[in-house]
Design a protein around this motif. Structure first.
Motif, mmCIF file in Angstrom:
data_model
loop_
_atom_site.group_PDB
_atom_site.id
_atom_site.type_symbol
_atom_site.label_atom_id
_atom_site.label_comp_id
_atom_site.label_asym_id
_atom_site.label_seq_id
_atom_site.Cartn_x
_atom_site.Cartn_y
_atom_site.Cartn_z
ATOM 1 N N UNK A 105 0.857 -1.191 0.000
ATOM 2 C CA UNK A 105 0.000 0.000 0.000
ATOM 3 C C UNK A 105 0.888 1.234 0.000
ATOM 4 N N UNK A 106 0.750 2.021 -1.061
ATOM 5 C CA UNK A 106 1.508 3.278 -1.132
ATOM 6 C C UNK A 106 0.735 4.357 -0.391
ATOM 7 N N UNK A 107 1.273 4.778 0.700
ATOM 8 C CA UNK A 107 0.657 5.826 1.483
ATOM 9 C C UNK A 107 1.507 7.075 1.340
ATOM 10 N N UNK A 108 1.308 7.772 0.227
ATOM 11 C CA UNK A 108 2.076 8.996 -0.049
ATOM 12 C C UNK A 108 1.275 10.212 0.370
ATOM 13 N N UNK A 109 1.109 10.382 1.649
ATOM 14 C CA UNK A 109 0.362 11.533 2.126
ATOM 15 C C UNK A 109 1.317 12.712 2.290
ATOM 16 N N UNK A 110 0.893 13.829 1.782
ATOM 17 C CA UNK A 110 1.684 15.046 1.930
ATOM 18 C C UNK A 110 1.025 15.920 2.979
ATOM 19 N N UNK A 111 1.699 16.926 3.343
ATOM 20 C CA UNK A 111 1.147 17.827 4.342
ATOM 21 C C UNK A 111 1.841 17.617 5.666
ATOM 22 N N UNK A 112 1.077 17.442 6.669
ATOM 23 C CA UNK A 112 1.636 17.290 7.993
ATOM 24 C C UNK A 112 1.314 18.507 8.826
ATOM 25 N N UNK A 113 2.105 18.711 9.828
ATOM 26 C CA UNK A 113 1.816 19.787 10.769
ATOM 27 C C UNK A 113 2.192 21.152 10.219
ATOM 28 N N UNK A 114 3.217 21.251 9.445
ATOM 29 C CA UNK A 114 3.602 22.517 8.852
ATOM 30 C C UNK A 114 4.390 23.398 9.807
ATOM 31 N N UNK A 115 4.946 24.456 9.244
ATOM 32 C CA UNK A 115 5.788 25.354 10.019
ATOM 33 C C UNK A 115 4.996 26.100 11.082
ATOM 34 N N UNK A 116 3.837 26.634 10.696
ATOM 35 C CA UNK A 116 3.056 27.427 11.650
ATOM 36 C C UNK A 116 2.534 26.568 12.800
ATOM 37 N N UNK A 117 2.110 25.341 12.493
ATOM 38 C CA UNK A 117 1.649 24.439 13.554
ATOM 39 C C UNK A 117 2.766 24.066 14.504
ATOM 40 N N UNK A 118 3.943 23.781 13.948
ATOM 41 C CA UNK A 118 5.093 23.439 14.783
ATOM 42 C C UNK A 118 5.504 24.620 15.657
ATOM 43 N N UNK A 119 5.499 25.811 15.071
ATOM 44 C CA UNK A 119 5.848 27.008 15.835
ATOM 45 C C UNK A 119 4.857 27.236 16.974
ATOM 46 N N UNK A 120 3.587 26.997 16.706
ATOM 47 C CA UNK A 120 2.568 27.143 17.749
ATOM 48 C C UNK A 120 2.802 26.141 18.882
ATOM 49 N N UNK A 121 3.103 24.912 18.528
ATOM 50 C CA UNK A 121 3.375 23.901 19.561
ATOM 51 C C UNK A 121 4.593 24.294 20.395
ATOM 52 N N UNK A 122 5.642 24.783 19.747
ATOM 53 C CA UNK A 122 6.844 25.221 20.479
ATOM 54 C C UNK A 122 6.491 26.355 21.434
ATOM 55 N N UNK A 123 5.716 27.326 20.951
ATOM 56 C CA UNK A 123 5.336 28.457 21.811
ATOM 57 C C UNK A 123 4.482 27.987 22.993
ATOM 58 N N UNK A 124 3.562 27.047 22.750
ATOM 59 C CA UNK A 124 2.716 26.548 23.842
ATOM 60 C C UNK A 124 3.569 25.837 24.887
ATOM 61 N N UNK A 125 4.506 25.003 24.436
ATOM 62 C CA UNK A 125 5.386 24.291 25.385
ATOM 63 C C UNK A 125 6.216 25.295 26.178
ATOM 64 N N UNK A 126 6.782 26.294 25.509
ATOM 65 C CA UNK A 126 7.588 27.304 26.210
ATOM 66 C C UNK A 126 6.747 28.089 27.209
ATOM 67 N N UNK A 127 5.514 28.402 26.847
ATOM 68 C CA UNK A 127 4.638 29.142 27.762
ATOM 69 C C UNK A 127 4.289 28.284 28.973
ATOM 70 N N UNK A 128 3.955 26.997 28.759
ATOM 71 C CA UNK A 128 3.577 26.130 29.867
ATOM 72 C C UNK A 128 4.754 25.818 30.786
#
Length: 100
Positions: free
Chosen positions: A3-26
């Protein structure tokens, strides 16, 4: 079969940056407002709004340019003149037919 599962996309730069900011804030490494912490989520929305704004501006500009070009070329005036000539010809034919 594989099964070829060639999914593109993912979390992206803005999503990753948001997660980093949330972790730093918490973890209390940054003392920012939650608006600033979650602001990277607004970046894609802002980009879309800017693109839509420019598309609207360009459409209005080109619509006005086309109207201006039609007025300057006198195309509309020539069409109206031809319509008046056609009406006059039809009237004269009607008068000629009425007399005979």
């Amino acid at each position: 079969m594989s099964a070829n599962n060639n999914s593109t996309g993912g979390i992206g730069f803005c999503g990753l940056l948001t997660i980093v900011f949330i972790v730093l804030k918490l973890m209390h490494y940054i003392d920012w407002s939650w608006w600033w912490v979650l602001s990277p989520l607004l970046i894609p929305i802002a980009i879309v709004l800017i693109i839509v704004f420019f598309i609207v501006i360009l459409r209005v500009f080109f619509a006005l340019k086309v109207k201006r070009t039609v007025k300057e070329s006198g195309f509309a005036a020539r069409i109206k003149k031809m319509e008046r000539m056609r009406e006059n010809m039809q009237r004269s034919k009607f008068k000629d037919n009425w007399k005979s």
